[in-house]
Scaffold this active site. Sequence first.
Site, PDB file in Angstrom:
ATOM      1  N   SER A   1      41.582  29.286  47.193  1.00 30.21           N
ATOM      2  CA  SER A   1      40.442  29.429  46.287  1.00 30.21           C
ATOM      3  C   SER A   1      39.256  28.779  46.984  1.00 30.21           C
ATOM      4  O   SER A   1      39.444  27.882  47.825  1.00 30.21           O
ATOM      5  CB  SER A   1      40.724  28.691  44.970  1.00 30.21           C
ATOM      6  OG  SER A   1      39.536  28.571  44.210  1.00 30.21           O
TER       7      SER A   1
ATOM      8  N   LYS B   1      44.385  22.827  45.156  1.00 34.21           N
ATOM      9  CA  LYS B   1      43.941  23.907  46.041  1.00 34.21           C
ATOM     10  C   LYS B   1      43.453  23.333  47.379  1.00 34.21           C
ATOM     11  O   LYS B   1      43.581  23.990  48.410  1.00 34.21           O
ATOM     12  CB  LYS B   1      42.864  24.762  45.366  1.00 34.21           C
ATOM     13  CG  LYS B   1      43.419  25.658  44.242  1.00 34.21           C
ATOM     14  CD  LYS B   1      44.333  26.768  44.791  1.00 34.21           C
ATOM     15  CE  LYS B   1      44.747  27.767  43.734  1.00 34.21           C
ATOM     16  NZ  LYS B   1      45.571  28.871  44.243  1.00 34.21           N
TER      17      LYS B   1
ATOM     18  N   TYR C   1      43.187  21.667  39.460  1.00 34.31           N
ATOM     19  CA  TYR C   1      43.045  22.875  40.280  1.00 34.31           C
ATOM     20  C   TYR C   1      42.397  22.519  41.624  1.00 34.31           C
ATOM     21  O   TYR C   1      42.912  22.880  42.690  1.00 34.31           O
ATOM     22  CB  TYR C   1      42.198  23.896  39.521  1.00 34.31           C
ATOM     23  CG  TYR C   1      42.240  25.296  40.099  1.00 34.31           C
ATOM     24  CD1 TYR C   1      43.323  26.143  39.857  1.00 34.31           C
ATOM     25  CD2 TYR C   1      41.193  25.780  40.876  1.00 34.31           C
ATOM     26  CE1 TYR C   1      43.356  27.436  40.379  1.00 34.31           C
ATOM     27  CE2 TYR C   1      41.224  27.069  41.401  1.00 34.31           C
ATOM     28  CZ  TYR C   1      42.298  27.896  41.143  1.00 34.31           C
ATOM     29  OH  TYR C   1      42.333  29.173  41.661  1.00 34.31           O
TER      30      TYR C   1
HETATM   31  N1  NAD Z   1      40.927  35.020  39.480  1.00 32.56           N
HETATM   32  C1  NAD Z   1      40.146  34.143  40.120  1.00 32.56           C
HETATM   33  O1  NAD Z   1      38.968  34.001  39.777  1.00 32.56           O
HETATM   34  C2  NAD Z   1      40.690  33.364  41.289  1.00 32.56           C
HETATM   35  C3  NAD Z   1      39.773  32.688  42.116  1.00 32.56           C
HETATM   36  C4  NAD Z   1      40.242  31.960  43.189  1.00 32.56           C
HETATM   37  C5  NAD Z   1      41.596  31.908  43.454  1.00 32.56           C
HETATM   38  N2  NAD Z   1      42.476  32.557  42.634  1.00 32.56           N
HETATM   39  C6  NAD Z   1      43.893  32.446  42.955  1.00 32.56           C
HETATM   40  O2  NAD Z   1      44.432  33.744  43.113  1.00 32.56           O
HETATM   41  C7  NAD Z   1      45.833  33.715  42.843  1.00 32.56           C
HETATM   42  C8  NAD Z   1      46.185  34.849  41.897  1.00 32.56           C
HETATM   43  O3  NAD Z   1      45.483  34.658  40.698  1.00 32.56           O
HETATM   44  P1  NAD Z   1      45.023  35.855  39.740  1.00 32.56           P
HETATM   45  O4  NAD Z   1      43.590  35.686  39.484  1.00 32.56           O
HETATM   46  O5  NAD Z   1      45.545  37.132  40.257  1.00 32.56           O
HETATM   47  O6  NAD Z   1      45.784  35.400  38.419  1.00 32.56           O
HETATM   48  P2  NAD Z   1      46.684  36.206  37.366  1.00 32.56           P
HETATM   49  O7  NAD Z   1      46.939  35.236  36.290  1.00 32.56           O
HETATM   50  O8  NAD Z   1      46.062  37.523  37.070  1.00 32.56           O
HETATM   51  O9  NAD Z   1      48.021  36.473  38.214  1.00 32.56           O
HETATM   52  C9  NAD Z   1      48.830  35.397  38.641  1.00 32.56           C
HETATM   53  C10 NAD Z   1      50.256  35.880  38.753  1.00 32.56           C
HETATM   54  O10 NAD Z   1      51.047  34.765  39.201  1.00 32.56           O
HETATM   55  C11 NAD Z   1      52.226  34.701  38.418  1.00 32.56           C
HETATM   56  N3  NAD Z   1      52.755  33.336  38.403  1.00 32.56           N
HETATM   57  C12 NAD Z   1      52.234  32.235  37.795  1.00 32.56           C
HETATM   58  N4  NAD Z   1      53.050  31.180  37.986  1.00 32.56           N
HETATM   59  C13 NAD Z   1      54.101  31.617  38.720  1.00 32.56           C
HETATM   60  C14 NAD Z   1      55.269  31.005  39.221  1.00 32.56           C
HETATM   61  N5  NAD Z   1      55.539  29.702  39.001  1.00 32.56           N
HETATM   62  N6  NAD Z   1      56.129  31.750  39.951  1.00 32.56           N
HETATM   63  C15 NAD Z   1      55.881  33.053  40.171  1.00 32.56           C
HETATM   64  N7  NAD Z   1      54.808  33.710  39.708  1.00 32.56           N
HETATM   65  C16 NAD Z   1      53.922  32.990  38.982  1.00 32.56           C
HETATM   66  C17 NAD Z   1      51.793  35.182  37.040  1.00 32.56           C
HETATM   67  O11 NAD Z   1      52.908  35.599  36.255  1.00 32.56           O
HETATM   68  C18 NAD Z   1      50.839  36.317  37.401  1.00 32.56           C
HETATM   69  O12 NAD Z   1      51.514  37.547  37.540  1.00 32.56           O
HETATM   70  C19 NAD Z   1      46.118  32.321  42.287  1.00 32.56           C
HETATM   71  O13 NAD Z   1      46.668  31.517  43.308  1.00 32.56           O
HETATM   72  C20 NAD Z   1      44.747  31.820  41.886  1.00 32.56           C
HETATM   73  O14 NAD Z   1      44.670  30.422  41.882  1.00 32.56           O
HETATM   74  C21 NAD Z   1      42.043  33.296  41.570  1.00 32.56           C
END
Ligand code: NAD
Length: 255
Positions: free
Chosen positions: A136, A153, A149
Amino acid sequence: MEIKDSVIVVTGGGNGIGRALCRRFAADKARAIVIADIDVAGARRVADEVGGTAIETDVSREDDVERLVEETLDRHGAIDLFCSNAGIAKNGDERAPDEEWRRCWDVHVMAHVYAARAVLPSMLERGRGYLLHTVSAAGLLSHPQSATYAVTKHASLAFAEWLAIAYGDRGIKVSALCPQGVRTDMLLRAETEGRSFLLDGAVEPEQVANLVADAVADERFLILPHPEVAEYVRRKATDHERWLRGMRRRRKAEP
Ligand SMILES: NC(=O)c1ccc[n+]([C@@H]2O[C@H](COP(=O)([O-])OP(=O)(O)OC[C@H]3O[C@@H](n4cnc5c(N)ncnc54)[C@H](O)[C@@H]3O)[C@@H](O)[C@H]2O)c1
């Protein structure tokens, strides 16, 4: 690395960025896509869509990650690209309960450690392999509302860097994906929790997946879907005091 004909595992592949990655890898004709998610129904939906395999996995459990890697190696013979993408987000300051700190640590850091332990031996034996860590921009900068977070991260990025340093000369490629807001369920949940600053300039998961595909083709470490993050990092390094003042203003704007 070429996606075509490769064997790819995507954790957190049942939704959001992970799902978009699976779709892009399928479009690029990966040989096999394994979707690992704690939400097995979501993983199955994506597996059906992309012609992949769903494996129920809690990435915070080492035995689950070991099983995921073993089953994939048994079935496909190798893993070319392992995407440690699963993540969770919640506001949390120093008063957040230990279990919340631990959960974030386990999902954002130990999950990547477990994946490296499980997958690196076979990659090192072949002399090639690719690890993609979804981190992130909070891992490079901070997160004004969530210490849990931001801190985990940062550790996640530090581990990705360390892997690149330790194994880069042995055929192992590493990328760290560091977006700001991406329009997924995580971001929509954040909006309801008062972290809507991330919505400004949020990008679509498909855009992120396209950038990942380019970066993997180029074998580039840092993937910044929001290019301005590079400038923020430069400013942070040049004048930490000024950067902290700016972050305090940002925090006040969204209590
Ligand atoms: N969406 C944003 O704005 C954003 C920004 C920066 C980083 N991220 C990072 O991107 C990654 C994906 O996030 P996203 O936005 O797609 O979120 P999301 O919530 O849409 O998807 C996350 C997925 O991870 C799965 N998950 C959660 N905990 C888990 C576990 N213990 N074991 C296995 N699966 C698990 C969930 O079931 C879900 O399917 C994350 O690491 C998040 O921190 C997201």
